[in-house]
Scaffold this active site. Structure first.
Site, mmCIF file in Angstrom:
data_model
loop_
_atom_site.group_PDB
_atom_site.id
_atom_site.type_symbol
_atom_site.label_atom_id
_atom_site.label_comp_id
_atom_site.label_asym_id
_atom_site.label_seq_id
_atom_site.Cartn_x
_atom_site.Cartn_y
_atom_site.Cartn_z
ATOM 1 N N ARG A 147 56.703 -2.164 7.538
ATOM 2 C CA ARG A 147 57.425 -1.454 8.589
ATOM 3 C C ARG A 147 58.768 -2.142 8.792
ATOM 4 N NH1 ARG A 147 56.035 -1.220 15.020
ATOM 5 N NH2 ARG A 147 57.333 -3.089 14.944
ATOM 6 N N TYR A 159 63.269 -2.944 20.789
ATOM 7 C CA TYR A 159 61.851 -3.211 20.533
ATOM 8 C C TYR A 159 61.581 -3.420 19.040
ATOM 9 C CZ TYR A 159 57.274 -1.642 18.957
ATOM 10 O OH TYR A 159 56.092 -1.524 18.282
ATOM 11 N N ASP A 217 59.189 2.912 13.076
ATOM 12 C CA ASP A 217 58.687 3.344 14.378
ATOM 13 C C ASP A 217 59.862 3.733 15.266
ATOM 14 O OD1 ASP A 217 57.410 3.726 16.762
ATOM 15 O OD2 ASP A 217 56.469 1.749 16.853
ATOM 16 N N HIS A 219 59.422 4.935 18.312
ATOM 17 C CA HIS A 219 58.950 4.548 19.644
ATOM 18 C C HIS A 219 59.340 5.535 20.729
ATOM 19 C CE1 HIS A 219 57.021 1.346 22.052
ATOM 20 N NE2 HIS A 219 56.456 1.128 20.881
ATOM 21 N N GLU A 243 57.176 7.076 12.570
ATOM 22 C CA GLU A 243 56.167 7.003 13.632
ATOM 23 C C GLU A 243 56.771 7.324 14.997
ATOM 24 O OE1 GLU A 243 53.483 3.524 15.799
ATOM 25 O OE2 GLU A 243 54.432 3.134 13.863
ATOM 26 N N GLU A 269 49.955 6.680 19.045
ATOM 27 C CA GLU A 269 49.694 5.318 19.498
ATOM 28 C C GLU A 269 49.315 5.264 20.973
ATOM 29 O OE1 GLU A 269 52.718 1.665 20.190
ATOM 30 O OE2 GLU A 269 52.470 2.285 18.114
ATOM 31 N N ARG A 290 47.507 7.900 14.882
ATOM 32 C CA ARG A 290 47.869 6.515 15.168
ATOM 33 C C ARG A 290 47.057 5.864 16.289
ATOM 34 N NH1 ARG A 290 49.311 2.525 13.957
ATOM 35 N NH2 ARG A 290 51.112 1.994 15.226
ATOM 36 N N GLU A 346 47.653 -0.732 10.318
ATOM 37 C CA GLU A 346 48.630 -1.671 10.865
ATOM 38 C C GLU A 346 47.959 -3.027 11.056
ATOM 39 O OE1 GLU A 346 51.858 -1.785 14.546
ATOM 40 O OE2 GLU A 346 50.048 -0.544 14.724
ATOM 41 N N TRP A 409 61.010 3.472 25.683
ATOM 42 C CA TRP A 409 61.338 2.329 24.838
ATOM 43 C C TRP A 409 60.415 2.281 23.626
ATOM 44 C CZ3 TRP A 409 57.868 -1.470 23.563
ATOM 45 C CH2 TRP A 409 56.686 -1.547 24.328
#
Length: 409
Positions: A147, A159, A217, A219, A243, A269, A290, A346, A409
């Site tokens: 990643r 992040y 990602d 996010h 992602e 996620e 996820r 992951e 975030w």
């Protein structure tokens, strides 16, 4: 067999973890992970004050019945706190059942569907040389899928970039929940990010070649049209997945993203039940699920969710950074090994203090994980070691746009 005790253990070796330990009258114990990053004590209280009294005297082998009892009897269903608590119970009961059977948990789930579990690691950098060094370190550690997260010019903190400044003076390697009285504040500029990121992936591909699987990602920071734009811009660099490109509470928003890009999408996620995925899976708007075992009701619920996804050729990509304890990671690995529609796992490696508290049988070599062959999950908790690390308040960051508006975030 009956449950005679259930203890909630909160410990903070490298970060805060919530562990449920269930004990039976035959002396068999089982562990479950109830960690909810940044809100750990909410789950600890839910378990200790509301769930543990309901477990005493129950038959630990009745896993499905216990799951339905805890989910339906509360009336107030779903939500991350409830589902993390149910997951802790569910995984602990599977641990007990597999120990009673004298076999590793994956054997009770149908046996192995593969020899090993492909994992990806988290590389990051404030600039290209630092990012390249991080990728090389991960390759040397054995990762074969990476990643990629990067700083963006003009944005002070992003992040996922380990080396950037933090309120506690530490790197982000163990995830961004920093030990402090208040959350750290980061800033964000989507247009700057969209301009910068394609060039980063072009440089990474030029440096490391076309074969290395690369992930990214987003996010939840983009609107659907911004996510579509980024997915299209990244198509030349053949990502394994993009992602959480946009907040997916509005599942139908992914239709717009899907219409404009062929970059594979991973979502979920922050989801915690199958209901969060219904449109996404049925309309094949994503490619990877996820969710974490820890946040989605445990092995019982995740197996059903992934079986549903398999009908639409959607694969697993179970959440597994260090906000999942070794107990939760082991549960994910047993499920990964057994299901047919596994995609990737992951895997952030925990620190030495965490490894002292949680003795683990799972292994990582040449890019692949394996849960090991010990009966049950293959993880045991050293309660004396855990007691040396009391809970410490820790918060995830807050993100604001340049004008001060709170942002994802």
């Amino acid at each position: 067999m009956k449950i005679i005790a259930a203890d909630v253990i909160v410990t903070s070796p490298d970060r805060n973890f919530v562990t449920l330990k269930i004990t039976t009258d035959e002396g068999i114990t089982g562990l479950g992970d109830g960690t909810l990053n940044g809100r750990e004590l909410a789950v600890a209280s839910y378990l200790a004050d509301h769930v543990v009294p309901l477990l005493i005297g129950r038959d630990p082998h009745r896993i499905e019945d216990t799951w339905q009892f805890l989910y339906r009897s509360a009336y107030w269903r779903r939500g991350p706190v409830t589902m993390a608590a149910i997951a802790a119970v569910d995984v602990a009961l599977w641990d007990i059942k597999a120990k009673a059977a004298g076999m590793p948990l994956y054997q009770l789930l149908g046996g192995a569907s593969r020899n090993g579990i492909m994992a990806y690691g988290h590389a990051s950098g404030r600039d290209l040389p630092e990012l390249f060094d991080s990728i090389r370190r991960h390759l040397e550690m054995g990762y074969r899928s990476i990643r990629v997260q990067t700083s963006v010019p003009g944005i002070n903190a992003v992040y996922g970039v380990a080396a950037q400044p933090s309120v506690d003076g530490k790197r982000y390697d163990y995830e961004p929940a920093q030990r402090a009285a208040l959350p750290a504040e980061e800033d964000w500029d989507t247009r700057a990010y969209l301009r910068h990121l394609p060039g980063v992936f072009e440089a990474v591909r030029n440096e490391f070649g076309p074969e290395l699987p690369l992930l990214h990602d987003g996010h939840h920071r983009m609107t659907p049209i911004q996510a579509a734009k980024l997915g299209k811009a990244l198509e030349p660099y053949d990502l394994f997945w993009l992602e959480d490109c946009t907040p997916a509470e509005d599942q139908e928003a992914l239709r717009l993203v899907r219409r404009h890009t062929t970059t594979p999408l991973a979502i979920g996620e922050i989801f915690n039940t199958v209901w969060d995925y219904q449109t996404l899976i049925r309309e094949q708007l994503i490619d990877y699920v996820r969710s974490a075992v820890t946040h989605t009701g445990g092995i019982t619920a995740m197996r059903k969710l992934l079986d549903y996804a398999a009908q639409y050729q959607i694969k697993s990509g179970i959440h597994g950074p260090t906000d999942i304890s070794p107990v939760g990671m082991a549960a994910a690995l047993h499920l990964d090994l057994a299901i047919h529609n596994f995609g990737i796992q992951e895997y952030m490696q925990h620190g030495s203090a965490t490894n002292d508290v949680f003795q683990q049988s799972f292994s990582f070599a040449d890019g692949y994980l394996h849960p090991g062959e010990l009966p049950g999950l293959g993880v045991e908790l050293d309660e004396e070691a855990a007691a040396r690390f009391p809970y410490q308040p820790a918060y995830l960051p807050v993100n604001r746009l340049k004008d001060g508006t709170v942002h994802d975030w």
